[in-house]
Design an enzyme around this catalytic site. Structure first.
Site, PDB file in Angstrom:
ATOM      1  N   HIS A   1      54.057  27.136  49.355  1.00  0.00           N
ATOM      2  CA  HIS A   1      53.816  28.552  49.585  1.00  0.00           C
ATOM      3  C   HIS A   1      53.292  28.711  51.005  1.00  0.00           C
ATOM      4  O   HIS A   1      52.259  28.139  51.365  1.00  0.00           O
ATOM      5  CB  HIS A   1      52.809  29.109  48.572  1.00  0.00           C
TER       6      HIS A   1
ATOM      7  N   GLU B   1      49.548  29.389  52.010  1.00  0.00           N
ATOM      8  CA  GLU B   1      48.522  28.471  51.507  1.00  0.00           C
ATOM      9  C   GLU B   1      48.441  27.261  52.440  1.00  0.00           C
ATOM     10  O   GLU B   1      48.902  26.168  52.112  1.00  0.00           O
ATOM     11  CB  GLU B   1      48.855  28.051  50.078  1.00  0.00           C
TER      12      GLU B   1
ATOM     13  N   HIS C   1      47.872  23.331  47.103  1.00  0.00           N
ATOM     14  CA  HIS C   1      47.928  24.783  47.024  1.00  0.00           C
ATOM     15  C   HIS C   1      46.523  25.340  47.216  1.00  0.00           C
ATOM     16  O   HIS C   1      45.536  24.592  47.198  1.00  0.00           O
ATOM     17  CB  HIS C   1      48.477  25.232  45.665  1.00  0.00           C
TER      18      HIS C   1
ATOM     19  N   GLU D   1      44.723  22.582  43.645  1.00  0.00           N
ATOM     20  CA  GLU D   1      44.286  23.897  44.127  1.00  0.00           C
ATOM     21  C   GLU D   1      42.907  23.681  44.748  1.00  0.00           C
ATOM     22  O   GLU D   1      41.931  23.414  44.040  1.00  0.00           O
ATOM     23  CB  GLU D   1      44.218  24.895  42.976  1.00  0.00           C
TER      24      GLU D   1
END
Length: 518
Positions: A163, A166, A272, A355
């Protein structure tokens, strides 16, 4: 490992003439496409809300049981608004130039990688996996002690920024590269990791999205929803199906798919932001609803390695939302077409999603702290690739390496050998296991009593037989008679044990089947 296209130009990267010469073209392409995207918070959201947003063309990005975050492209915005779902706009993309300037540019990242390859030619190679929609290189850098030699060693990968909004993982990968290079020859632990592992970094998997300041690629596609879906797009593995079918895939996804299959990757993680946890497969399992646990056949291993990362990242480990800082992907919320599920199911690669920041793209002042929170975890997670069972699978007569699959006890998820060296690396928790090794044209080989203690990998090589016991180039009645004689103890012929289980009735049955061509 398969060599991908080396990047051309001074110092191994695209020359500045290429970057500058393409600038007008890239700008025109960016201007032609409407990348306007609304990032919205959905207070009071539940699982029905998530399904409704996706039905309206949105992409769910986060869910904590009380509020969700979603991305709605301009093409779907009016339809989304008409649905009347309570929401608040928290961001409109593309991001502005000031926000993008907090992070290194695409060109600067290329310079950093190229300099690393130029300064450390003994352990570093820089490749391009291919180009993005707008023609930018997707760089992959390999760090290992013999980068031009296929060795019996596991291959590992950190991948970041599927992404484009990110970017933290990109910086973490660059810092990790710097630590590997500084530590090699100076830090025994780092030196051992580089000597015994093929370490890959793909710090910028979505260079167009990163440059444009959007989540999507330049075609406005979410790359982490664009990989093949199990049961709909594929049901086999790279061993059964060969090279993956990339027809119709986004170019960035197609490049990552081919590279994953070609490299025989064993373990990896993809970076991410937007939450703080380790998310492990499955992200989606047919028949299991979002919010329910969808365990892989390696669920205890997945949970263990996820915890190994989270425990070394104090803010993650102490997350109030995710106990211990980990969650099964489907139990959090399901996604379709995610990379980690495809890599595991198709290529046998264990991969988790990291994450690492609740804030999507924190100011650059926060990056040093984020690096300190993740540095030890990155090294510890890499070291896990050396735990379990490993070996080399060869043809018993010629000694040539074989492309084979390796299964463990009743676990249906195989791993595969690298056909260049014949090596396999099966991550396992401590215990005693039975391995089954299979290759086309060979009698399945069983290795019993493989004890794994958690300290390194237990070696279990396998020399497979075609059934040609007398090594005359054919499997016939003469071979069957030799095996029968061995069972009757009329001779002592090691090759009569064709399946690795000791000379016995099963060897006779294997030879009968071979002679009868069954």
């Amino acid at each position: 490992m398969t060599a991908h296209r080396p990047i051309r130009g001074p110092a191994g990267i695209p020359g500045r003439w290429l970057l500058c010469g393409a600038a007008c073209c890239l700008a025109a392409m960016a201007a032609a496409a409407d990348h306007t995207t609304y990032v919205v918070a959905l207070p009071g959201a539940n699982r029905d809300t998530l399904a409704a947003v996706e039905a309206l063309g949105g992409v769910i990005d986060h869910f904590d049981g009380r509020e969700a975050r979603a991305y709605i492209h301009a093409d779907h915005w009016e339809r989304f608004q008409a649905a009347g779902l309570p929401h608040a706009i928290v961001e409109v993309q593309p991001r502005d130039a000031k926000a993008l300037a907090e992070y290194p540019s695409y060109a600067a990242i290329g310079d950093i990688l190229a300099q690393a390859a130029e300064d450390h030619p003994d352990i570093v190679r820089l490749f391009s996996l291919g180009r993005s929609v707008q023609g930018r290189e997707i760089w992959a850098i390999l760090i290992t002690d013999q980068p031009d030699v296929e060795e019996d060693e596991p291959e590992f990968a950190y991948i970041s920024t599927l992404h484009g909004d990110e970017p933290v993982g990109t910086v973490l990968c660059l810092n990790f590269l710097s630590d590997l290079l500084a530590g090699y020859g100076n830090d025994p632990g780092v030196t051992d990791l580089v000597n015994e592992t093929a370490i890959w970094l793909v710090p910028l998997a979505n260079p167009d999205g990163y440059t444009l300041g959007i989540r999507w690629n330049a075609n406005n596609v979410d790359l982490n929803r664009a990989f093949p879906e199990f049961s709909r797009d594929f049901t086999g593995t790279v061993f059964d199906l060969g090279a993956p079918d990339t027809a119709g895939r986004q170019p960035e996804v197609a490049h990552l798919m081919r590279w994953t299959a070609e490299q025989s990757l064993v373990l990896g993680a993809n970076y991410h932001t937007g939450a703080l946890l380790v998310n492990y497969p499955y992200d989606e399992e047919p028949g299991i609803p979002s919010g329910s646990d969808a365990p892989t056949p390696d669920d205890p291993l997945m949970r263990d390695i996820s915890s190994a990362y989270a425990e070394r990242n104090p803010p993650m480990f102490n997350s109030p939302a995710f106990p211990g800082g980990v969650s099964n992907g489907s139990a959090w919320y399901s996604i379709s077409g995610g990379m980690q599920d495809w890599q595991y199911r198709y290529a046998g690669m264990v991969n988790v999603t990291l994450e690492v920041s609740n804030i999507k793209a924190p100011a650059s002042a926060a990056l040093a702290g984020l690096w300190e929170e993740n540095r030890a975890a990155m090294f510890a997670y890499l070291d896990l690739v050396h735990r379990g069972a490993r070996g080399v699978v060869t043809d018993r007569v010629s000694g040539a390496p074989l492309h084979a699959r390796v299964l463990v006890d009743d676990n249906p998820q195989p791993v595969f050998t690298d056909s260049d060296a014949g090596d396999y690396h099966r991550m396992l928790l401590p215990g005693t296991y039975t391995l089954r090794v299979e290759a086309p044209g060979y009698i399945p080989f069983v290795v019993r009593g493989v004890t794994v203690d958690g300290n390194g990998a237990t070696r279990a090589d396998a020399a497979l037989s075609t059934g040609d016991v007398n090594r005359d180039g054919d499997v016939n009645a003469a071979d069957l008679q030799l095996v029968i004689n061995a069972v009757l103890e009329l001779n002592n012929l090691p090759d009569a044990d064709v399946d690795g289980g000791g000379v016995g009735a099963t060897d006779v049955q294997h030879l009968v089947n071979r002679v009868l061509r069954r």
